[in-house]
Scaffold this motif. Structure first.
Motif, PDB file in Angstrom:
ATOM      1  N   LEU A 109      10.608  -6.337  59.680  1.00 62.25           N
ATOM      2  CA  LEU A 109      10.511  -5.485  58.485  1.00 62.25           C
ATOM      3  C   LEU A 109      10.169  -4.030  58.814  1.00 62.25           C
ATOM      4  N   PRO A 110       9.290  -3.776  59.789  1.00 64.46           N
ATOM      5  CA  PRO A 110       9.046  -2.364  60.141  1.00 64.46           C
ATOM      6  C   PRO A 110      10.304  -1.648  60.623  1.00 64.46           C
ATOM      7  N   VAL A 111      11.201  -2.353  61.283  1.00 63.28           N
ATOM      8  CA  VAL A 111      12.446  -1.738  61.752  1.00 63.28           C
ATOM      9  C   VAL A 111      13.358  -1.422  60.569  1.00 63.28           C
ATOM     10  N   LEU A 112      13.373  -2.306  59.584  1.00 61.57           N
ATOM     11  CA  LEU A 112      14.217  -2.104  58.418  1.00 61.57           C
ATOM     12  C   LEU A 112      13.678  -1.025  57.481  1.00 61.57           C
ATOM     13  N   ALA A 113      12.386  -0.748  57.568  1.00 62.92           N
ATOM     14  CA  ALA A 113      11.744   0.130  56.582  1.00 62.92           C
ATOM     15  C   ALA A 113      12.379   1.516  56.522  1.00 62.92           C
ATOM     16  N   GLU A 114      12.777   2.060  57.675  1.00 68.31           N
ATOM     17  CA  GLU A 114      13.316   3.417  57.694  1.00 68.31           C
ATOM     18  C   GLU A 114      14.570   3.554  56.848  1.00 68.31           C
ATOM     19  N   GLY A 115      15.457   2.582  56.897  1.00 69.11           N
ATOM     20  CA  GLY A 115      16.694   2.688  56.147  1.00 69.11           C
ATOM     21  C   GLY A 115      16.708   1.919  54.846  1.00 69.11           C
ATOM     22  N   ALA A 116      15.829   0.898  54.748  1.00 63.88           N
ATOM     23  CA  ALA A 116      15.869   0.023  53.572  1.00 63.88           C
ATOM     24  C   ALA A 116      14.592   0.051  52.763  1.00 63.88           C
ATOM     25  N   GLY A 117      13.620   0.843  53.173  1.00 65.38           N
ATOM     26  CA  GLY A 117      12.378   0.927  52.420  1.00 65.38           C
ATOM     27  C   GLY A 117      11.416  -0.199  52.765  1.00 65.38           C
ATOM     28  N   ARG A 118      10.225  -0.095  52.210  1.00 65.35           N
ATOM     29  CA  ARG A 118       9.174  -1.086  52.483  1.00 65.35           C
ATOM     30  C   ARG A 118       9.649  -2.475  52.053  1.00 65.35           C
ATOM     31  N   GLU A 119       9.439  -3.439  52.962  1.00 62.30           N
ATOM     32  CA  GLU A 119       9.847  -4.825  52.757  1.00 62.30           C
ATOM     33  C   GLU A 119      11.337  -4.951  52.430  1.00 62.30           C
ATOM     34  N   GLY A 120      12.115  -4.019  52.974  1.00 63.20           N
ATOM     35  CA  GLY A 120      13.566  -4.095  52.810  1.00 63.20           C
ATOM     36  C   GLY A 120      14.031  -4.058  51.375  1.00 63.20           C
ATOM     37  N   ARG A 121      13.358  -3.264  50.540  1.00 62.75           N
ATOM     38  CA  ARG A 121      13.665  -3.287  49.105  1.00 62.75           C
ATOM     39  C   ARG A 121      15.110  -2.917  48.804  1.00 62.75           C
ATOM     40  N   ALA A 122      15.648  -1.936  49.531  1.00 62.95           N
ATOM     41  CA  ALA A 122      17.037  -1.553  49.278  1.00 62.95           C
ATOM     42  C   ALA A 122      17.989  -2.715  49.569  1.00 62.95           C
ATOM     43  N   LEU A 123      17.694  -3.456  50.612  1.00 61.88           N
ATOM     44  CA  LEU A 123      18.523  -4.617  50.929  1.00 61.88           C
ATOM     45  C   LEU A 123      18.376  -5.707  49.876  1.00 61.88           C
ATOM     46  N   VAL A 124      17.164  -5.921  49.406  1.00 63.10           N
ATOM     47  CA  VAL A 124      16.950  -6.915  48.348  1.00 63.10           C
ATOM     48  C   VAL A 124      17.779  -6.548  47.121  1.00 63.10           C
ATOM     49  N   ASN A 125      17.768  -5.283  46.767  1.00 64.05           N
ATOM     50  CA  ASN A 125      18.536  -4.840  45.594  1.00 64.05           C
ATOM     51  C   ASN A 125      20.032  -5.038  45.798  1.00 64.05           C
ATOM     52  N   ILE A 126      20.503  -4.747  47.003  1.00 58.95           N
ATOM     53  CA  ILE A 126      21.928  -4.948  47.291  1.00 58.95           C
ATOM     54  C   ILE A 126      22.297  -6.422  47.204  1.00 58.95           C
ATOM     55  N   LEU A 127      21.461  -7.274  47.778  1.00 62.96           N
ATOM     56  CA  LEU A 127      21.765  -8.703  47.834  1.00 62.96           C
ATOM     57  C   LEU A 127      21.612  -9.388  46.483  1.00 62.96           C
ATOM     58  N   ARG A 128      20.927  -8.732  45.532  1.00 61.27           N
ATOM     59  CA  ARG A 128      20.820  -9.280  44.181  1.00 61.27           C
ATOM     60  C   ARG A 128      22.130  -9.160  43.424  1.00 61.27           C
ATOM     61  N   ASN A 129      22.933  -8.185  43.788  1.00 57.55           N
ATOM     62  CA  ASN A 129      24.176  -7.928  43.054  1.00 57.55           C
ATOM     63  C   ASN A 129      25.253  -8.942  43.442  1.00 57.55           C
ATOM     64  N   PRO A 130      26.074  -9.338  42.481  1.00 62.71           N
ATOM     65  CA  PRO A 130      27.182 -10.253  42.817  1.00 62.71           C
ATOM     66  C   PRO A 130      28.117  -9.672  43.872  1.00 62.71           C
ATOM     67  N   ALA A 131      28.332  -8.356  43.826  1.00 63.08           N
ATOM     68  CA  ALA A 131      29.187  -7.695  44.811  1.00 63.08           C
ATOM     69  C   ALA A 131      28.705  -6.264  44.994  1.00 63.08           C
ATOM     70  N   THR A 132      28.744  -5.786  46.220  1.00 61.37           N
ATOM     71  CA  THR A 132      28.317  -4.416  46.528  1.00 61.37           C
ATOM     72  C   THR A 132      29.290  -3.796  47.510  1.00 61.37           C
ATOM     73  N   ARG A 133      29.690  -2.562  47.202  1.00 60.00           N
ATOM     74  CA  ARG A 133      30.561  -1.803  48.103  1.00 60.00           C
ATOM     75  C   ARG A 133      29.695  -0.891  48.960  1.00 60.00           C
ATOM     76  N   LEU A 134      29.809  -1.005  50.291  1.00 60.27           N
ATOM     77  CA  LEU A 134      29.010  -0.207  51.212  1.00 60.27           C
ATOM     78  C   LEU A 134      29.909   0.694  52.040  1.00 60.27           C
ATOM     79  N   ASP A 135      29.390   1.878  52.351  1.00 57.74           N
ATOM     80  CA  ASP A 135      30.071   2.806  53.255  1.00 57.74           C
ATOM     81  C   ASP A 135      29.282   2.845  54.555  1.00 57.74           C
ATOM     82  N   LEU A 136      29.805   2.205  55.577  1.00 59.66           N
ATOM     83  CA  LEU A 136      29.079   2.037  56.834  1.00 59.66           C
ATOM     84  C   LEU A 136      28.849   3.350  57.562  1.00 59.66           C
ATOM     85  N   ARG A 137      29.668   4.367  57.299  1.00 55.20           N
ATOM     86  CA  ARG A 137      29.524   5.649  57.989  1.00 55.20           C
ATOM     87  C   ARG A 137      29.050   6.754  57.053  1.00 55.20           C
ATOM     88  N   GLY A 138      28.878   6.445  55.795  1.00 49.09           N
ATOM     89  CA  GLY A 138      28.463   7.442  54.812  1.00 49.09           C
ATOM     90  C   GLY A 138      27.070   7.192  54.300  1.00 49.09           C
TER      91      GLY A 138
END
Length: 434
Positions: free
Chosen positions: A163-192
Motif C-alpha cells: 500500500l505505501p508503494v501504491l499511495a503515490e499514484g493511487a492515494g492512501r489505501e489505494g483509494r483511486a484504485l478502489v474507485n476505479i474497480l467499483r465501476n462496471p467499466a473504466t477507460r484508462l490512459d496508460l501514458r496520460g
C-alpha cells in the motif's frame, strides 16, 4: 515420519476424458509427499502477488458498498496488473499476454471490465488467477474462508508492503484504485492521466523480488505455508534446488537428475534422508509411467495393426527389453499406486506391466495397458475403452495421429509428468537472494 493419506487432490482431478491410464492420480499422490501447496500452473511469485492484491481490493470494494461484485472486481484488477506488467515493466510472463499485447498495439488506452469482450483470456475466471491460483494460495496460507478472503497474515503483508508503494499514484489505501474497480467499466490512459497510478502498480509487480518480500513468500510458497503436510520435506527439497546443477538455466528434469537429488539428500542425513526416499519413489514411478504413456499413444496410432506387428515395432525401437525400469523399486510402489488409483488391483497391474517391460515380454505389457485403460474408463461412468484387441488386431476408438516411440537411447532420460517439482523450482529460484 509417518506417511499421510489423502483423497485425490482436487487440484489435480482429471477434467473430461483425458488421462486414459489414470496416471495423474498416481503422480499427484507421490508429488504431494514432497510438495504440499503448489500446482503445476502456480509457478509465478508475481502471479501470487497479483492474486493477494486482488483479494485485498475485493474486500475494499465490498466495504465501499459494491456488494456481489467480488469476481468482477478481481477480474478488473487482474487486467490492470497485466497491462502494468506489459506496458511499464516489459514483462510478458503472465496469463493473457496475447490479448494484452494486441490491445497495447492498438494504443495506450485500455478498458477494464468484467465483460467478456474486455477479458484478457477467453474465460478469465477459469483460466486466470481466480481459477488457477486461489486453491494453491489457500494451501499456502494466503487465502481462507468461503467466499475467499485474505488470511490475517496476508492482509497485514499487503498493507505493510504494497500500500505505501501504491499511495503515490493511487492515494492512501489505494483509494483511486478502489474507485476505479467499483465501476462496471473504466477507460484508462496508460501514458496520460493514469500513468502515475499504473506506474505504482508496475513497481509492485517488477520481476525482481525485494528483500522485504522474500521472507513472506519463502514461508508461504517455498516452505508450504503454515499447514505444510510434508513434515518439512518441501523446505529440504527447496534448499537442494538452490544448488548447482539444479539451479542452472539448462537444467531439465530426468531420472538421472532426480537420482542426483536423491544422492545429495542422502549425504545430508536427518530429514533429508526421508526426502531422498520420497524422491526415489518418484523416480521409480516415472521410469514406469513415462514409457507407459508413450506406448499407449503409440497404440492409439496403430488401429488395425496386429499385436505381432506392435511387438515387432517395440522390439525394434526399445531392444530386447526395457533396461531403465528398476523392478524392485516399482514393486515397492504397488500399495501406494493401488490407493491412488482407488483399486488395489491397479497397483498389481502396474507392477506386472513394469516387470513385463523389464523382461521384454512386450505382448503381455500391451495387454496390461489395455486392461488398465479398460478399468479407468469403466470407473468414469462406464465409458468405453479407447483401445481393445479383437481377433489379434487393435480396435482403436480414439485415434492419435502422433504416437511415435522414442528410440532406446532416449529411455533413460524420459520425464513426462510434473510431480509439482518444476513449480517449486521456479518459485524457489525466483526468491533466491541476488
Amino acid at each position: 515420519m509417518a506417511p499421510f493419506l489423502t483423497d485425490l487432490d482436487e487440484r489435480a482431478v482429471v477434467k473430461g476424458s483425458r488421462d486414459p491410464l489414470g496416471i495423474q492420480a498416481i503422480w499427484t499422490r507421490l508429488g504431494r509427499h514432497v510438495i504440499h501447496n503448489l500446482t503445476t500452473v502456480s509457478s509465478s511469485v508475481r502471479d501470487f502477488t497479483t492474486l493477494i492484491l486482488g483479494y485485498w481490493f475485493v474486500e475494499r470494494v465490498a466495504e465501499a458498498g459494491a456488494s456481489g461484485t467480488e469476481l468482477a472486481t478481481f477480474l478488473k484488477w487482474e487486467q490492470l496488473a497485466a497491462y502494468a506488467r506489459a506496458a511499464v515493466n516489459e514483462d510478458f510472463s503472465f496469463r493473457g499476454v496475447e490479448r494484452v499485447a494486441r490491445s497495447l498495439n492498438e494504443g495506450p488506452k485500455i478498458t477494464l471490465s468484467a465483460d467478456r469482450s474486455c477479458q484478457i483470456l477467453s474465460d478469465q475466471k477459469t483460466y486466470g488467477l481466480w481459477g488457477l491460483y486461489t486453491v494453491p494460495a489457500r494451501s499456502s496460507g494466503l487465502v481462507e474462508s468461503d467466499p475467499p478472503r485474505l488470511t490475517p497474515a496476508a492482509r497485514d503483508f499487503v498493507e505493510r508492503t504494497y500500500l505505501p508503494v501504491l499511495a503515490e499514484g493511487a492515494g492512501r489505501e489505494g483509494r483511486a484504485l478502489v474507485n476505479i474497480l467499483r465501476n462496471p467499466a473504466t477507460r484508462l490512459d496508460l501514458r496520460g492521466k493514469d500513468a502515475g497510478l499504473v506506474d505504482g502498480v508496475a513497481r509492485i509487480l517488477k520481476r525482481r523480488i525485494l528483500a522485504k518480500e522474500r521472507a513472506f513468500y519463502c514461508d508461504s510458497l517455498v516452505y508450504g505455508g503454515p499447514e505444510d503436510r510434508t513434515g518439512g520435506l518441501q523446505r529440504e527439497l527447496a534448499g537442494l534446488l538452490l544448488d548447482p546443477p539444479f539451479a542452472g538455466s539448462g537444467f531439465a528434469w530426468s531420472p538421472p537428475a532426480v537420482a542426483q537429488l536423491v544422492k545429495t539428500a542422502r549425504t545430508r542425513g536427518g530429514e533429508a534422508s526421508v526426502l531422498a526416499q520420497k524422491l526415489d519413489r518418484i523416480r521409480h514411478a516415472e521410469s514406469l509411467m513415462a514409457p507407459a504413456s508413450l506406448l499407449f499413444s503409440f497404440l492409439l496410432a496403430r488401429g488395425e495393426a496386429t499385436t505381432v506387428e506392435v511387438v515387432a515395432a517395440l522390439r525394434e525401437r526399445w531392444g530386447p527389453r526395457v533396461r531403465t525400469i528398476d523392478v524392485k523399486g516399482v514393486q515397492a510402489l504397488e500399495a501406494e499406486i493401488g490407493v491412488a488409483s482407488g483399486e488395489p488391483a491397479a497397483g498389481e497391474r502396474w507392477v506386472r506391466f513394469g516387470e513385463r517391460l523389464g523382461a521384454g515380454d512386450y505382448a503381455s505389457a500391451v495387454q496390461l495397458l489395455l486392461e488398465q485403460n479398460r478399468y479407468v474408463m469403466k470407473s468414469r461412468a462406464g465409458a468405453i475403452p479407447w483401445i481393445e484387441e479383437q481377433g489379434g488386431r487393435l480396435v482403436v476408438r480414439f485415434r492419435d495421429e502422433g504416437g511415435n516411440l522414442p528410440p532406446r537411447e532416449e529411455l533413460p532420460h524420459l520425464w513426462r509428468f510434473p510431480y509439482f517439482l518444476d513449480s517449486l523450482r521456479a518459485v524457489t529460484l525466483a526468491l533466491k537472494e541476488g
